[in-house]
Enzyme design. Sequence first.
Site, mmCIF file in Angstrom:
data_model
loop_
_atom_site.group_PDB
_atom_site.id
_atom_site.type_symbol
_atom_site.label_atom_id
_atom_site.label_comp_id
_atom_site.label_asym_id
_atom_site.label_seq_id
_atom_site.Cartn_x
_atom_site.Cartn_y
_atom_site.Cartn_z
ATOM 1 N N ARG A 109 -35.731 15.376 8.489
ATOM 2 C CA ARG A 109 -34.836 14.253 8.769
ATOM 3 C C ARG A 109 -33.615 14.729 9.560
ATOM 4 N NH1 ARG A 109 -31.047 11.738 5.961
ATOM 5 N NH2 ARG A 109 -31.151 13.204 4.228
ATOM 6 N N ARG A 166 -14.333 14.598 3.711
ATOM 7 C CA ARG A 166 -13.469 15.730 3.350
ATOM 8 C C ARG A 166 -12.121 15.298 2.820
ATOM 9 N NH1 ARG A 166 -14.807 17.481 8.384
ATOM 10 N NH2 ARG A 166 -12.740 17.049 9.221
ATOM 11 N N TYR A 195 -16.816 -0.115 12.292
ATOM 12 C CA TYR A 195 -17.238 -1.509 12.060
ATOM 13 C C TYR A 195 -18.077 -1.926 13.263
ATOM 14 C CZ TYR A 195 -16.487 -6.393 10.608
ATOM 15 O OH TYR A 195 -16.664 -7.682 10.212
ATOM 16 N N ARG A 225 -30.339 -8.728 6.157
ATOM 17 C CA ARG A 225 -29.966 -9.251 7.484
ATOM 18 C C ARG A 225 -28.670 -8.562 7.895
ATOM 19 N NH1 ARG A 225 -25.502 -10.646 9.268
ATOM 20 N NH2 ARG A 225 -24.983 -12.665 8.424
ATOM 21 N N LYS A 262 -17.253 -2.472 5.938
ATOM 22 C CA LYS A 262 -16.386 -3.582 5.498
ATOM 23 C C LYS A 262 -15.286 -3.040 4.583
ATOM 24 C CE LYS A 262 -18.532 -7.325 7.223
ATOM 25 N NZ LYS A 262 -17.958 -8.476 7.914
ATOM 26 N N GLU A 285 -22.518 -9.543 1.268
ATOM 27 C CA GLU A 285 -22.533 -9.294 2.712
ATOM 28 C C GLU A 285 -23.954 -9.155 3.231
ATOM 29 O OE1 GLU A 285 -19.468 -9.056 4.380
ATOM 30 O OE2 GLU A 285 -20.790 -9.295 6.120
ATOM 31 N N ASP A 286 -24.232 -9.872 4.284
ATOM 32 C CA ASP A 286 -25.482 -9.708 5.030
ATOM 33 C C ASP A 286 -26.738 -9.846 4.176
ATOM 34 O OD1 ASP A 286 -23.720 -9.500 7.079
ATOM 35 O OD2 ASP A 286 -24.367 -7.545 7.783
ATOM 36 N N ASP A 341 -19.111 -13.427 2.434
ATOM 37 C CA ASP A 341 -18.338 -13.244 3.662
ATOM 38 C C ASP A 341 -18.975 -13.961 4.852
ATOM 39 O OD1 ASP A 341 -16.474 -12.059 5.448
ATOM 40 O OD2 ASP A 341 -17.909 -10.467 5.892
ATOM 41 N N ASP A 342 -20.296 -13.879 4.956
ATOM 42 C CA ASP A 342 -20.969 -14.465 6.128
ATOM 43 C C ASP A 342 -20.907 -15.982 6.107
ATOM 44 O OD1 ASP A 342 -22.087 -11.991 7.350
ATOM 45 O OD2 ASP A 342 -22.860 -11.839 5.317
ATOM 46 N N ALA A 369 -28.640 -21.803 12.829
ATOM 47 C CA ALA A 369 -28.438 -22.567 11.590
ATOM 48 C C ALA A 369 -28.779 -21.695 10.393
ATOM 49 C CB ALA A 369 -29.309 -23.823 11.616
ATOM 50 N N ALA A 386 -24.466 -18.046 8.527
ATOM 51 C CA ALA A 386 -23.187 -18.146 9.222
ATOM 52 C C ALA A 386 -23.021 -19.531 9.868
ATOM 53 C CB ALA A 386 -23.082 -17.035 10.266
ATOM 54 N N ASN A 417 -23.409 -10.516 16.309
ATOM 55 C CA ASN A 417 -23.159 -9.075 16.347
ATOM 56 C C ASN A 417 -24.476 -8.308 16.270
ATOM 57 O OD1 ASN A 417 -20.269 -9.287 16.223
ATOM 58 N ND2 ASN A 417 -20.497 -9.876 14.087
HETATM 59 N N1 LIG Z 1 -18.575 -13.046 14.197
HETATM 60 C C1 LIG Z 1 -18.677 -13.032 12.892
HETATM 61 O O1 LIG Z 1 -17.688 -12.918 12.158
HETATM 62 C C2 LIG Z 1 -20.012 -13.165 12.261
HETATM 63 C C3 LIG Z 1 -21.150 -13.104 12.997
HETATM 64 N N2 LIG Z 1 -22.362 -13.231 12.386
HETATM 65 C C4 LIG Z 1 -23.533 -13.089 13.224
HETATM 66 O O2 LIG Z 1 -24.248 -14.277 13.240
HETATM 67 C C5 LIG Z 1 -25.598 -14.007 13.490
HETATM 68 C C6 LIG Z 1 -26.440 -14.867 12.587
HETATM 69 O O3 LIG Z 1 -26.206 -14.571 11.239
HETATM 70 P P1 LIG Z 1 -26.952 -15.441 10.101
HETATM 71 O O4 LIG Z 1 -26.628 -16.870 10.247
HETATM 72 O O5 LIG Z 1 -26.675 -14.851 8.797
HETATM 73 O O6 LIG Z 1 -28.451 -15.146 10.512
HETATM 74 P P2 LIG Z 1 -29.754 -15.966 10.216
HETATM 75 O O7 LIG Z 1 -30.884 -15.078 10.571
HETATM 76 O O8 LIG Z 1 -29.683 -16.539 8.861
HETATM 77 O O9 LIG Z 1 -29.686 -17.190 11.243
HETATM 78 C C7 LIG Z 1 -29.984 -17.106 12.586
HETATM 79 C C8 LIG Z 1 -30.174 -18.522 13.080
HETATM 80 O O10 LIG Z 1 -30.330 -18.478 14.486
HETATM 81 C C9 LIG Z 1 -31.422 -19.306 14.844
HETATM 82 N N3 LIG Z 1 -32.002 -18.893 16.113
HETATM 83 C C10 LIG Z 1 -32.884 -17.906 16.346
HETATM 84 N N4 LIG Z 1 -33.266 -17.922 17.632
HETATM 85 C C11 LIG Z 1 -32.598 -18.935 18.227
HETATM 86 C C12 LIG Z 1 -32.576 -19.453 19.527
HETATM 87 N N5 LIG Z 1 -33.324 -18.929 20.479
HETATM 88 N N6 LIG Z 1 -31.780 -20.517 19.771
HETATM 89 C C13 LIG Z 1 -31.005 -21.063 18.820
HETATM 90 N N7 LIG Z 1 -30.995 -20.601 17.554
HETATM 91 C C14 LIG Z 1 -31.773 -19.543 17.262
HETATM 92 C C15 LIG Z 1 -32.385 -19.179 13.680
HETATM 93 O O11 LIG Z 1 -33.320 -20.253 13.663
HETATM 94 C C16 LIG Z 1 -31.414 -19.226 12.520
HETATM 95 O O12 LIG Z 1 -31.108 -20.559 12.223
HETATM 96 C C17 LIG Z 1 -25.765 -12.505 13.331
HETATM 97 O O13 LIG Z 1 -25.871 -11.913 14.589
HETATM 98 C C18 LIG Z 1 -24.492 -12.058 12.705
HETATM 99 O O14 LIG Z 1 -24.109 -10.783 13.124
HETATM 100 C C19 LIG Z 1 -22.493 -13.468 11.058
HETATM 101 C C20 LIG Z 1 -21.386 -13.528 10.275
HETATM 102 C C21 LIG Z 1 -20.061 -13.335 10.818
HETATM 103 C C1 LIG Z 2 -19.314 -9.805 11.036
HETATM 104 C C2 LIG Z 2 -20.376 -10.033 10.085
HETATM 105 O O1 LIG Z 2 -20.135 -10.172 8.896
HETATM 106 C C3 LIG Z 2 -21.733 -10.123 10.553
HETATM 107 O O2 LIG Z 2 -21.969 -10.048 11.747
HETATM 108 O O3 LIG Z 2 -22.614 -10.273 9.707
HETATM 109 MG MG LIG Z 3 -21.850 -9.997 7.699
#
Ligand SMILES: NC(=O)C1=CN([C@@H]2O[C@H](COP(=O)(O)OP(=O)(O)OC[C@H]3O[C@@H](n4cnc5c(N)ncnc54)[C@H](O)[C@@H]3O)[C@@H](O)[C@H]2O)C=CC1
Ligand SMILES: CC(=O)C(=O)O
Ligand SMILES: [Mg+2]
Length: 628
Positions: A93, A127, A148, A201, A219, A290-291, A313-314, A350, A353, A469
């Site tokens: 590894r 350390r 982060y 996720r 985080k 988270e996630d 958080d999400d 949908a 988040a 992200n």
């Molecule tokens: N900026 C921030 O603070 C945060 C950003 N995020 C980001 O949000 C993203 C989604 O997170 P979750 O909702 O938890 O994921 P999730 O996997 O639960 O949801 C993803 C959604 O996107 C949809 N999707 C997939 N392909 C698509 C397309 N071509 N067109 C439209 N919609 C599409 C899916 O059907 C689903 O509804 C991640 O990349 C995460 O990093 C999440 C939390 C905080």
């Molecule tokens: C920022 C965050 O929590 C996420 O992308 O899932």
């Molecule tokens: Mg998150």
Amino acid sequence: MGNFFHQMRVSSALLKRLQSHQRAIASVNVDGSRSFTTTEGHRPTIVHKRSIDILHDPWFNKGTAFSMTERDRLDLRGLLPPNVMSSEQQIERFMADLKRLQLSARDGPSDPYSLAKWRILNRLHDRNETMYYKVLIDNIEEYAPIVYTPTVGLVCQKYSGLFRRPRGMYFSAEDRGEMMSMVYNWPADQVDMIVVTDGSRILGLGDLGVQGIGIAIGKLDLYVAAAGINPQRVLPVMIDVGTNNEKLLEDPLYLGLQEHRLDGEEYIAVIDEFMEAVFTRWPHVIVQFEDFQSKWAFKLLQRYRNEYRMFNDDVQGTAGVALAGLLGAVRAQGRPMIDFPKMKIVVAGAGSAGIGVLNAARKTMARMLGDTDIAFESARSQFWVVDANGLITEARENIDPDARPFARKVKEIERQGLTEGAKLVEVVRQVKPDVLLGLSAVGGLFSKEVLEALKGSTSTRPAIFAMSNPTKNAECTPEEAFSIVGDNIIFGSGSPFNNVDLGNGHVGHSNQANNMFLFPGIGLGTLLSGSKVVSDGMLQAAAECLAAYMTEEEVLQGIIYPSISRIRDITKEVAAAVIKEAIEEDLAEGYREIDARELQKLTEDEIRTYVMNNMWSPEYPTLVYKKE
Ligand SMILES: NC(=O)C1=CN([C@@H]2O[C@H](COP(=O)(O)OP(=O)(O)OC[C@H]3O[C@@H](n4cnc5c(N)ncnc54)[C@H](O)[C@@H]3O)[C@@H](O)[C@H]2O)C=CC1
Ligand SMILES: CC(=O)C(=O)O
Ligand SMILES: [Mg+2]
């Protein structure tokens, strides 16, 4: 049943141990430690330490090679990822990782040395924590993108290669029935913040299994740097219930359980056991989820939020940050915040988040419209939600219950020239939204075509939030947004991007729309208020505080979120707003020497001072030795 077999395993292990002890012959080594020669010719070494001390001792530490019986004997259970490795595997590894460094650096986000920087910082973290956090706090703008998002995403992807010393705790599906005692293997008597993930996720990178511990660590780095939580009182946790990532299931060097994820009642039982265990040992701890994949994120939130000090958080942190951005976008058009319920908002994504943001935005609109049922119903018509299958309408089969409240009525969208499953570009073209917000995890989703369509927006200053992200998952870059839609837009992204030079001395501001501006303050405010729950009101207060943080002048320039260099200040403000709300809701029970009655007497300024006085700073304390 599981327990019974577990006990059988333990007792047969104990039996073997006793037998080998009977056959051992004692001798004393030059360093004073005692060795035994067994009749099989092995020479066990007697050590005078256990638990984390042994992991931190480079003389005796075996890392992932500690056998399960040794882990039990030395109180190491839960302090290491669950897969026991041979020394050959450990070396393999390490070598694989070493050779991959060059490649990984190329894979990285904008900074080709990001992973190498992470390694150097991580070694410092191992350390000397005080120095590590001093470096991080003093250079937060430079190093937040390393510890982060975006680099933490790369770190999680490469974790089996990067793993050296364990950090945090691992609870696995194999530990069922053991968690209540395992929590006592953690060396700290006081834990204020836990960030827990099941790795299902991680950012927009999908199921990374046990490797997701990296996000909990990242985080919590921000909890220490931004909220001043004492680093000795944070605990990153990975709940390893398996993975459905086929690559990891086949990878001989993977550090987690190589079985498919637990599901249904079995899964819930593991999380229940974990929650009960940590709140038994640390009744005042706050647990940030988270996630977790959306499938579980909402269910677990509903299951625990009235019983424990926890939040997701999400779902909740992101909702507040997006809401602050949406209100900022209204102000940036020179309109009063009260115009928010008139905004047309297209949301791509949908999941946990996206739905969190939609619920919060709808509730806020309804509140502004008089907080009646009619207002709540009418606010719904401001949103168009597009997921992987296109526009969500009531005609959708097997509609996700969390998305159902946002499904458009078929007749209504037909009048707009749209149908069930319409593509994002068509939706943008027909709706001409004020805001296009992405939480889809699909990099480049806001294509040239989609951004061209947004040029038809009826807004004087359309807003684009590419919130997914890490960097490569952003729905578009600020360069794309400003160059295609025009100079007069508002832009926000989940991971950091540089501002865009628009020529003639004009700057296209690139805001970081990330929940990092809220979760540290929500955690700190909850801790210092002593509230037993994280209420909707406390979350709303946090979001409103962030929304009001930027000056009118900044907002009109398109700066709707603070720069990360101000994260400690905004976190203090958010924490104070959360405490104030907890006091108003009669939830504040006090913290340490300050009780509920004293909290109630504090003025706003005194609450701020109270917060500042309770934030840890990275200064070396004087050390004094005392015998146990
Ligand atoms: N900026 C921030 O603070 C945060 C950003 N995020 C980001 O949000 C993203 C989604 O997170 P979750 O909702 O938890 O994921 P999730 O996997 O639960 O949801 C993803 C959604 O996107 C949809 N999707 C997939 N392909 C698509 C397309 N071509 N067109 C439209 N919609 C599409 C899916 O059907 C689903 O509804 C991640 O990349 C995460 O990093 C999440 C939390 C905080
Ligand atoms: C920022 C965050 O929590 C996420 O992308 O899932
Ligand atoms: Mg998150």
